[in-house]
Design a protein around this motif. Structure first.
Motif, mmCIF file in Angstrom:
data_model
loop_
_atom_site.group_PDB
_atom_site.id
_atom_site.type_symbol
_atom_site.label_atom_id
_atom_site.label_comp_id
_atom_site.label_asym_id
_atom_site.label_seq_id
_atom_site.Cartn_x
_atom_site.Cartn_y
_atom_site.Cartn_z
ATOM 1 N N LEU A 134 0.855 -1.175 0.000
ATOM 2 C CA LEU A 134 0.000 0.000 0.000
ATOM 3 C C LEU A 134 0.891 1.225 0.000
ATOM 4 C CD1 LEU A 134 -2.905 1.181 0.216
ATOM 5 C CD2 LEU A 134 -2.523 1.223 2.702
ATOM 6 N N HIS A 135 0.704 2.085 -0.969
ATOM 7 C CA HIS A 135 1.495 3.311 -1.079
ATOM 8 C C HIS A 135 0.641 4.498 -0.650
ATOM 9 C CE1 HIS A 135 4.691 1.357 -3.478
ATOM 10 N NE2 HIS A 135 3.679 0.602 -3.882
ATOM 11 N N ARG A 136 1.149 5.297 0.268
ATOM 12 C CA ARG A 136 0.466 6.503 0.727
ATOM 13 C C ARG A 136 1.051 7.706 -0.006
ATOM 14 N NH1 ARG A 136 0.980 3.071 5.027
ATOM 15 N NH2 ARG A 136 -0.943 2.692 6.196
ATOM 16 N N LEU A 137 0.187 8.492 -0.581
ATOM 17 C CA LEU A 137 0.626 9.680 -1.326
ATOM 18 C C LEU A 137 0.704 10.885 -0.396
ATOM 19 C CD1 LEU A 137 -1.605 8.995 -4.395
ATOM 20 C CD2 LEU A 137 0.883 9.140 -4.454
ATOM 21 N N PRO A 138 1.668 11.777 -0.649
ATOM 22 C CA PRO A 138 1.752 12.989 0.179
ATOM 23 C C PRO A 138 0.525 13.864 -0.083
ATOM 24 C CG PRO A 138 3.305 13.091 -1.654
ATOM 25 C CD PRO A 138 2.688 11.727 -1.688
#
Length: 169
Positions: free
Chosen positions: A162-166
């Motif tokens: 899971l990638h969290r975006l700024p």
């Protein structure tokens, strides 16, 4: 051989954002297969992803109408490196999701879905893995906008991330 997957849903372009974040476009370029679980809103993003992605597996969502429903199925199915993959937008309420989806999609190994904008990664008792990448453009009540990547290899899905975006400026 390993196949890199990018999992997206609920992009809502241009309703929630003018375009996908640059980080997501870089992930599109790196992926062998882009999976989109609906709620595109505008056909332009479908055209752009079809032109840019090596391979696109996608369905329509409840906010998709007209040309999007003409060009995309309600449920998309494919096989990637021996992994039987399905893509659907809605799966109903969270309570009982694993059991309902395992019964409805007994022929799959992985089901990618959207609609809630809430990241999800669980496995039903039958072995069906359920993945919701969240949304890269509309976090709703989540702390971050998100997407997922994974690798399909030798009949298994690995390295699901899971990638969290700024936050957007």
């Amino acid at each position: 051989m390993a196949t890199r997957l990018l999992l997206l849903a609920d992009t809502h372009v241009p309703k929630r954002a003018r375009d996908l974040p640059a980080e997501v476009w870089r992930a599109v370029d790196e992926a062998d297969v882009v999976v989109h679980a609906g709620d595109w809103v505008d056909v332009r993003l479908l055209d752009d992803l079809e032109a840019r992605a090596r391979r696109l597996v996608a369905c329509w969502g409840n906010n998709d109408h007209g040309v999007l429903r003409e060009r995309l199925p309600e449920v998309a199915r494919t096989e990637v490196e021996g992994v039987r993959l399905g893509v659907v937008h809605e799966t109903g309420q969270a309570k009982g999701r694993e059991e309902r989806m395992a019964a409805a999609y007994a022929d799959l190994d992985v089901l990618v879905f959207g609609h809630s904008h809430i990241p999800w990664d669980t496995t039903a008792a039958t072995g069906l893995r359920l993945l919701n990448p969240g949304s890269p453009t509309d976090r709703r009540r989540q702390p971050h906008c998100t997407y997922m990547t994974a690798v399909a290899q030798r009949g298994a899905l690995q390295d699901v991330t899971l990638h969290r975006l700024p936050p957007r400026a």
